[in-house]
Design an enzyme around this catalytic site. Structure first.
Site, PDB file in Angstrom:
ATOM      1  N   ASP A  66      -6.725 -30.827 -16.121  1.00 48.89           N
ATOM      2  CA  ASP A  66      -7.345 -30.537 -14.820  1.00 48.89           C
ATOM      3  C   ASP A  66      -6.209 -30.295 -13.836  1.00 48.89           C
ATOM      4  O   ASP A  66      -5.037 -30.290 -14.201  1.00 48.89           O
ATOM      5  CB  ASP A  66      -8.234 -31.694 -14.344  1.00 48.89           C
ATOM      6  CG  ASP A  66      -9.302 -31.224 -13.349  1.00 48.89           C
ATOM      7  OD1 ASP A  66      -8.935 -30.489 -12.404  1.00 48.89           O
ATOM      8  OD2 ASP A  66     -10.476 -31.564 -13.508  1.00 48.89           O
ATOM      9  N   TYR A  85       2.452 -11.414   1.519  1.00 47.32           N
ATOM     10  CA  TYR A  85       2.857 -11.583   0.117  1.00 47.32           C
ATOM     11  C   TYR A  85       2.072 -12.692  -0.566  1.00 47.32           C
ATOM     12  O   TYR A  85       1.954 -12.690  -1.787  1.00 47.32           O
ATOM     13  CB  TYR A  85       4.367 -11.819   0.020  1.00 47.32           C
ATOM     14  CG  TYR A  85       5.142 -10.588   0.418  1.00 47.32           C
ATOM     15  CD1 TYR A  85       4.564  -9.330   0.253  1.00 47.32           C
ATOM     16  CD2 TYR A  85       6.399 -10.642   0.981  1.00 47.32           C
ATOM     17  CE1 TYR A  85       5.234  -8.177   0.628  1.00 47.32           C
ATOM     18  CE2 TYR A  85       7.075  -9.491   1.351  1.00 47.32           C
ATOM     19  CZ  TYR A  85       6.496  -8.263   1.174  1.00 47.32           C
ATOM     20  OH  TYR A  85       7.146  -7.134   1.539  1.00 47.32           O
ATOM     21  N   GLU A 143       2.819 -14.151   4.689  1.00 51.47           N
ATOM     22  CA  GLU A 143       1.375 -14.236   4.448  1.00 51.47           C
ATOM     23  C   GLU A 143       0.856 -13.023   3.669  1.00 51.47           C
ATOM     24  O   GLU A 143       0.015 -13.162   2.788  1.00 51.47           O
ATOM     25  CB  GLU A 143       0.632 -14.370   5.791  1.00 51.47           C
ATOM     26  CG  GLU A 143      -0.871 -14.152   5.747  1.00 51.47           C
ATOM     27  CD  GLU A 143      -1.629 -15.229   4.984  1.00 51.47           C
ATOM     28  OE1 GLU A 143      -1.033 -16.282   4.706  1.00 51.47           O
ATOM     29  OE2 GLU A 143      -2.803 -14.996   4.664  1.00 51.47           O
ATOM     30  N   SER A 148      -6.502 -26.572   4.746  1.00 50.54           N
ATOM     31  CA  SER A 148      -7.110 -26.303   3.437  1.00 50.54           C
ATOM     32  C   SER A 148      -6.129 -25.564   2.527  1.00 50.54           C
ATOM     33  O   SER A 148      -5.951 -25.929   1.359  1.00 50.54           O
ATOM     34  CB  SER A 148      -8.394 -25.503   3.634  1.00 50.54           C
ATOM     35  OG  SER A 148      -8.749 -24.829   2.464  1.00 50.54           O
ATOM     36  N   SER A 149      -5.477 -24.504   3.066  1.00 53.61           N
ATOM     37  CA  SER A 149      -4.537 -23.737   2.231  1.00 53.61           C
ATOM     38  C   SER A 149      -3.354 -24.583   1.808  1.00 53.61           C
ATOM     39  O   SER A 149      -2.894 -24.483   0.666  1.00 53.61           O
ATOM     40  CB  SER A 149      -3.949 -22.543   2.995  1.00 53.61           C
ATOM     41  OG  SER A 149      -4.929 -21.749   3.489  1.00 53.61           O
ATOM     42  N   TRP A 168      -6.375  -9.578  14.694  1.00 53.11           N
ATOM     43  CA  TRP A 168      -6.211 -10.798  13.883  1.00 53.11           C
ATOM     44  C   TRP A 168      -4.894 -11.480  14.176  1.00 53.11           C
ATOM     45  O   TRP A 168      -4.720 -12.656  13.859  1.00 53.11           O
ATOM     46  CB  TRP A 168      -6.318 -10.468  12.396  1.00 53.11           C
ATOM     47  CG  TRP A 168      -5.084  -9.937  11.763  1.00 53.11           C
ATOM     48  CD1 TRP A 168      -4.604  -8.665  11.895  1.00 53.11           C
ATOM     49  CD2 TRP A 168      -4.162 -10.619  10.909  1.00 53.11           C
ATOM     50  NE1 TRP A 168      -3.458  -8.518  11.168  1.00 53.11           N
ATOM     51  CE2 TRP A 168      -3.150  -9.696  10.547  1.00 53.11           C
ATOM     52  CE3 TRP A 168      -4.090 -11.916  10.401  1.00 53.11           C
ATOM     53  CZ2 TRP A 168      -2.083 -10.032   9.716  1.00 53.11           C
ATOM     54  CZ3 TRP A 168      -3.019 -12.243   9.580  1.00 53.11           C
ATOM     55  CH2 TRP A 168      -2.037 -11.317   9.246  1.00 53.11           C
ATOM     56  N   HIS A 211      10.229  -6.292  11.455  1.00 48.22           N
ATOM     57  CA  HIS A 211       9.880  -4.883  11.245  1.00 48.22           C
ATOM     58  C   HIS A 211       8.455  -4.588  11.713  1.00 48.22           C
ATOM     59  O   HIS A 211       8.058  -3.444  11.773  1.00 48.22           O
ATOM     60  CB  HIS A 211      10.097  -4.447   9.787  1.00 48.22           C
ATOM     61  CG  HIS A 211       9.196  -5.111   8.794  1.00 48.22           C
ATOM     62  ND1 HIS A 211       9.558  -5.360   7.494  1.00 48.22           N
ATOM     63  CD2 HIS A 211       7.935  -5.581   8.895  1.00 48.22           C
ATOM     64  CE1 HIS A 211       8.557  -5.944   6.847  1.00 48.22           C
ATOM     65  NE2 HIS A 211       7.567  -6.089   7.686  1.00 48.22           N
ATOM     66  N   HIS A 212       7.709  -5.649  12.027  1.00 50.00           N
ATOM     67  CA  HIS A 212       6.384  -5.444  12.645  1.00 50.00           C
ATOM     68  C   HIS A 212       6.532  -5.186  14.137  1.00 50.00           C
ATOM     69  O   HIS A 212       5.548  -4.933  14.815  1.00 50.00           O
ATOM     70  CB  HIS A 212       5.499  -6.668  12.427  1.00 50.00           C
ATOM     71  CG  HIS A 212       5.181  -6.932  10.991  1.00 50.00           C
ATOM     72  ND1 HIS A 212       4.061  -6.451  10.375  1.00 50.00           N
ATOM     73  CD2 HIS A 212       5.860  -7.610  10.033  1.00 50.00           C
ATOM     74  CE1 HIS A 212       4.046  -6.822   9.108  1.00 50.00           C
ATOM     75  NE2 HIS A 212       5.127  -7.533   8.875  1.00 50.00           N
ATOM     76  N   SER A 260       0.109  -8.479 -14.346  1.00 45.38           N
ATOM     77  CA  SER A 260       1.024  -8.760 -15.450  1.00 45.38           C
ATOM     78  C   SER A 260       0.321  -9.482 -16.590  1.00 45.38           C
ATOM     79  O   SER A 260       0.829  -9.531 -17.708  1.00 45.38           O
ATOM     80  CB  SER A 260       2.200  -9.620 -14.966  1.00 45.38           C
ATOM     81  OG  SER A 260       2.807  -9.024 -13.854  1.00 45.38           O
ATOM     82  N   HIS A 316       4.500 -12.111   7.812  1.00 46.79           N
ATOM     83  CA  HIS A 316       4.981 -11.291   6.716  1.00 46.79           C
ATOM     84  C   HIS A 316       4.907 -12.008   5.372  1.00 46.79           C
ATOM     85  O   HIS A 316       4.364 -11.446   4.423  1.00 46.79           O
ATOM     86  CB  HIS A 316       6.361 -10.683   6.975  1.00 46.79           C
ATOM     87  CG  HIS A 316       6.537  -9.526   6.052  1.00 46.79           C
ATOM     88  ND1 HIS A 316       5.888  -8.329   6.234  1.00 46.79           N
ATOM     89  CD2 HIS A 316       7.150  -9.431   4.866  1.00 46.79           C
ATOM     90  CE1 HIS A 316       6.132  -7.537   5.203  1.00 46.79           C
ATOM     91  NE2 HIS A 316       6.898  -8.177   4.366  1.00 46.79           N
ATOM     92  N   THR A 340      10.229  -4.785  -5.963  1.00 50.35           N
ATOM     93  CA  THR A 340       8.873  -4.257  -6.160  1.00 50.35           C
ATOM     94  C   THR A 340       8.921  -3.093  -7.151  1.00 50.35           C
ATOM     95  O   THR A 340       8.044  -2.957  -8.015  1.00 50.35           O
ATOM     96  CB  THR A 340       8.271  -3.798  -4.826  1.00 50.35           C
ATOM     97  OG1 THR A 340       8.537  -4.794  -3.844  1.00 50.35           O
ATOM     98  CG2 THR A 340       6.775  -3.612  -4.937  1.00 50.35           C
ATOM     99  N   ARG A 359      -4.973   2.456  16.395  1.00 57.76           N
ATOM    100  CA  ARG A 359      -5.916   1.563  15.726  1.00 57.76           C
ATOM    101  C   ARG A 359      -6.658   0.737  16.769  1.00 57.76           C
ATOM    102  O   ARG A 359      -6.297   0.725  17.933  1.00 57.76           O
ATOM    103  CB  ARG A 359      -5.168   0.667  14.738  1.00 57.76           C
ATOM    104  CG  ARG A 359      -4.180  -0.276  15.374  1.00 57.76           C
ATOM    105  CD  ARG A 359      -3.262  -0.894  14.340  1.00 57.76           C
ATOM    106  NE  ARG A 359      -3.922  -2.008  13.668  1.00 57.76           N
ATOM    107  CZ  ARG A 359      -3.254  -3.047  13.142  1.00 57.76           C
ATOM    108  NH1 ARG A 359      -1.940  -3.120  13.222  1.00 57.76           N
ATOM    109  NH2 ARG A 359      -3.899  -4.012  12.530  1.00 57.76           N
ATOM    110  N   LYS A 395       9.024  -4.291 -10.631  1.00 57.25           N
ATOM    111  CA  LYS A 395       7.707  -4.684 -11.140  1.00 57.25           C
ATOM    112  C   LYS A 395       6.913  -3.464 -11.598  1.00 57.25           C
ATOM    113  O   LYS A 395       6.340  -3.452 -12.695  1.00 57.25           O
ATOM    114  CB  LYS A 395       6.938  -5.442 -10.067  1.00 57.25           C
ATOM    115  CG  LYS A 395       7.506  -6.819  -9.843  1.00 57.25           C
ATOM    116  CD  LYS A 395       6.597  -7.642  -8.974  1.00 57.25           C
ATOM    117  CE  LYS A 395       6.821  -9.110  -9.232  1.00 57.25           C
ATOM    118  NZ  LYS A 395       6.156  -9.602 -10.444  1.00 57.25           N
ATOM    119  N   HIS A 407     -13.300  -9.017  10.966  1.00 59.21           N
ATOM    120  CA  HIS A 407     -13.207  -8.407   9.628  1.00 59.21           C
ATOM    121  C   HIS A 407     -11.891  -8.832   8.968  1.00 59.21           C
ATOM    122  O   HIS A 407     -11.879  -9.260   7.811  1.00 59.21           O
ATOM    123  CB  HIS A 407     -13.283  -6.884   9.740  1.00 59.21           C
ATOM    124  CG  HIS A 407     -12.794  -6.134   8.531  1.00 59.21           C
ATOM    125  ND1 HIS A 407     -13.503  -6.086   7.348  1.00 59.21           N
ATOM    126  CD2 HIS A 407     -11.662  -5.423   8.306  1.00 59.21           C
ATOM    127  CE1 HIS A 407     -12.823  -5.367   6.457  1.00 59.21           C
ATOM    128  NE2 HIS A 407     -11.691  -4.955   7.010  1.00 59.21           N
TER     129      HIS A 407
END
Lengths: 541, 183
Positions: A113, A264, A262, A176-177, A149, A309-310, A275, A260, A335, A457, A338, A84
């Site tokens: 283009d 963002y 990722e 690809s990315s 994941w 921090h993870h 915005s 991390h 943040t 979890r 924003k 998932h």
């Protein structure tokens, strides 16, 4: 979408082959190098994967509806949580934003283009190959990856036959990315209309420019980490294998160095869409444009120096815990800038509440809520309670579902009339909004309580004191899942003609003051801005 | 797209591709960097030389303090062994030498090469946990169904900071027979 106008530009002799309409027949979608076609492919593929990943979420919530084992065995349950996440991150959210970038970036900066149209095609088809390879692991001996994941060793190394396939799929998705990101960065830096200076670019373009750099920097690191997993498993290296002198914690550091930034990658373009939409429906220019640009850059920079921090509970000297705690708290400042700017944009605006705006307002409120729980978890000593609990699940789903997913929906509603030339059904759109917003809170809010009460979890079964909130959460999940079928209906309906109402070129009142794309006809022709526009609308001071 | 832009695109794409390749290398560079950061104690990890013998030195025994040392024994995945310690915990004074016996048995009818890897919690205590003799210093070879008693002799360096009241020492046995054959 396939409408062709007579906007041929025969002066441009380098691109005679491009100046015609789309190819005839289905092969058009395979060989196309047109940014609009590729954008459409990305968006439709992401929508399909959203439903695939959503079905997996429904299986998870069905199993958690009651304590005890109901429908699936624990191994498959863990595969579902893992797949998932991977499908939603790499198959749905990221491709959807790349799709939006493909469609909108050239139109927003007045380019004909993307910079590298052929590479564009290739990065899309590599994505499809990568996701199919990943999906194929579901049918392999030993099942799909089931270790989460994050693919932490040593657990992930116990995956059956699927392990090398999952790793190669990560490689393909990474290539690809990276190709997609290089293309977007090159387009933004080299293809802007002459009068479009960097500080005149729409915020969506700015956020994608920064996201592009993030992707180029982090995807190779992730590819390296999974390659180390591969060699540990099959070629007797010992990067993470304690028996040979390696350390599994090293993987966690490398992973989160990627992981991390990722997250963002998934939220910065979300900010860009918000915005873009909020000023149009508040009928005001975006408040604090340059601070938005600097805040985005600051968030991107900070994302590289907060990864541990993870891992507060994994073991760090007290100075490390403190450093990562304060560095993480710093992110709340840009943040907050924003969120303040979006609110200030709406302040005293002549607001109307069409579906894209409704989703945007819900985003500002609910993303802030997800941000606050993030701030709670940044406090290292408090994090020991939240770590690996449902509180974390609630936190990141608040920042991804009512944030990234909601803004993708908003973007769909906002630009669909421009893409198709048809108006979507506003009544059903609003119904979709209210059902989604109410159910997403029924779904994820109780998970805060579950986490604080100690529910871990990634478990298929739980102690009975967690029953009530899990049942409520599951009911919210089923309503949310079903509501998304309304979006599918609206997309199909709009492509087929929608309300039949003839949409104007600017679609939304005075939208042409906010972006170049609204100066183009609706539906937008197959080729646009073969000659760069001279007048640039400026959404800010 | 005019020629000029095409040239600019080519140069930019080349540079960005170099960045991407360099970042792939950076991922690998994190491996030695991690060891350095552990060395500097920026990251908490068992001292890499925690599995090396330290010559027996006479320390002054700190009778004032008692530290609880806990022993854990684990088998990796499906290592076909029996592995345990003669006691689960031991109260020791820093500076005082103790010997604890561990036992392991090869459950298979084939010879086996296995390696025990220690891990400390809290990890920083590994600096003060000095082993004079340990089965974890090298790979152990077991004859079919062989049972071994393996002593581990250690001392807590009296320099151990006072906040550490309990140290958990965990050993995990890894079956390295396949790797040993390949070598």
């Amino acid at each position: 979408m396939s409408a062709v106008t007579a906007e041929h530009d025969h002066d441009d002799h380098h691109h005679d082959d491009h100046s015609h309409g789309p190819e005839k027949g289905w092969l058009r979608w395979v060989v196309t190098t047109n940014h609009k076609d590729i954008g459409t492919l990305y968006l439709l593929f992401a929508l399909a994967m959203f439903f695939v990943g959503g079905t997996m979420a429904m299986i998870i919530r069905a199993e958690l509806f009651e304590p005890g084992m109901q429908f699936v065995d624990p191994q498959f349950f863990n595969s579902m949580t893992t797949m998932h996440a991977l499908v939603m991150v790499f198959g749905a959210v990221m491709p959807a934003f790349v799709g939006l970038a493909n469609w909108m970036v050239p139109m927003m900066i007045g380019a004909p283009d993307m910079a590298l149209p052929r590479m564009n095609n290739m990065s899309f088809w590599l994505l499809v190959a990568g996701v199919l390879l990943l999906a194929s692991t579901l049918f392999m001996e030993g099942g799909a990856p089931a270790g989460g994941w994050t693919l932490y060793p040593p657990l992930v190394l116990q995956t059956g036959k699927a392990l090398p396939f999952a790793i190669f799929s990560v490689h393909l998705l990474g290539v690809s990315s990276i190709m997609g990101a290089i293309n977007i960065v090159a387009t933004i830096l080299n293809m802007r209309a002459p009068s479009m200076s960097l500080m005149k670019m729409p915020m969506f373009v700015w956020t994608w420019l920064i996201t592009g750099f993030l992707l180029i920097a982090i995807m190779p690191v992730f590819a390296g980490a999974v390659t180390m997993l591969l060699t540990d498993k099959f070629f007797h290296t010992s990067f993470f294998d304690a028996a040979g002198g390696g350390d599994p914690v090293l993987y966690q550091h490398i992973f989160w160095f990627f992981g991390h930034p990722e997250v963002y990658v998934m939220i910065l373009p979300t900010f860009g869409v918000a915005s873009t939409i909020i000023p149009v429906f508040a009928r005001k220019p975006l408040f604090g444009y340059s601070s938005m640009v600097y805040a985005t850059a600051a968030i991107a920079f900070l994302s590289f120096i907060v990864w541990a921090h993870h891992m507060f509970t994994v073991g760090m000297p007290i100075s490390g815990e403190l450093y990562f705690m304060y560095a993480t708290m710093l992110i709340a400042i840009p943040t907050g800038v924003k969120v303040f700017n979006w609110t200030a944009t709406m302040w005293k605006g002549a607001m109307t509440f069409e579906t894209p705006m409704l989703f945007s307002i819900a985003f500002v409120v609910l993303f802030t809520l997800g941000g606050f729980t993030g701030l709670m978890m940044s406090i290292a000593p408090a994090d020991f309670q939240y770590h690996d609990s449902y509180f974390i699940v609630a936190h990141f789903h608040y920042t991804l579902v009512p944030a990234s997913i909601f803004m993708l929906m908003a973007a769909g509603y906002y630009w669909m009339p421009k893409w198709t030339g048809h108006m979507y059904n506003e009544k059903i759109g609003q119904l979709h909004f209210w059902l989604s917003t109410i159910s997403v809170n029924i779904l994820f809010f109780p998970q805060h309580f579950l986490g604080l009460a100690g529910m871990p979890r990634r478990i298929p079964d739980y102690a009975i004191q967690f029953s009530d909130w899990n049942m409520i959460s599951s009911i919210g999940g089923f309503i949310f899942g079903a509501s998304q079928l309304l979006f599918l209906y609206i997309v199909v309906d709009t492509i087929k003609g929608g309300t039949g109402e003839k949409v104007t070129d600017e679609v939304w009142e005075d939208a042409h003051k906010h972006g170049l794309e609204w100066t183009l006809p609706s539906p937008v022709p197959y080729h646009t801005f073969s000659t760069p526009p001279t007048v640039i609308p400026c959404d800010h001071d | 797209m005019n020629e000029d832009v095409a040239v600019k695109n080519k140069r930019l794409v080349r540079n960005l591709a170099i960045v991407a390749i360099a970042m792939f290398g950076f991922g690998y560079a994190l491996v030695p960097l991690y060891d350095v950061l552990c060395e500097w104690k920026w990251i908490e990890r068992d001292r890499p030389d925690a599995i090396k013998a330290i010559p027996e030195t006479a320390y002054e025994i700190d009778k004032e303090r008692e530290v609880n040392v806990e022993f854990m024994t684990t088998l990796n995945e499906s290592t076909p062994m029996i592995f345990g310690a003669e006691m689960t915990q031991l109260k020791v004074h820093p500076g005082e030498y103790h010997t604890v016996n561990f036992y392991a048995e090869n459950k298979t009818a084939a010879p086996m090469v296995a390696r025990a890897i220690p891990s400390f919690s809290p990890a920083l205590t590994s600096t003060y946990f000095e082993k004079v003799e340990c089965f974890c210093f090298s790979e152990q070879t077991f004859a079919p169904h062989e049972r071994k008693v393996m002593p581990m002799r250690f001392v807590l360096n009296p320099a151990l900071p006072h906040e550490y009241k309990t140290i958990t020492l965990s050993y995990t046995f890894f079956d390295n027979t396949q790797t040993a054959i390949k070598k």
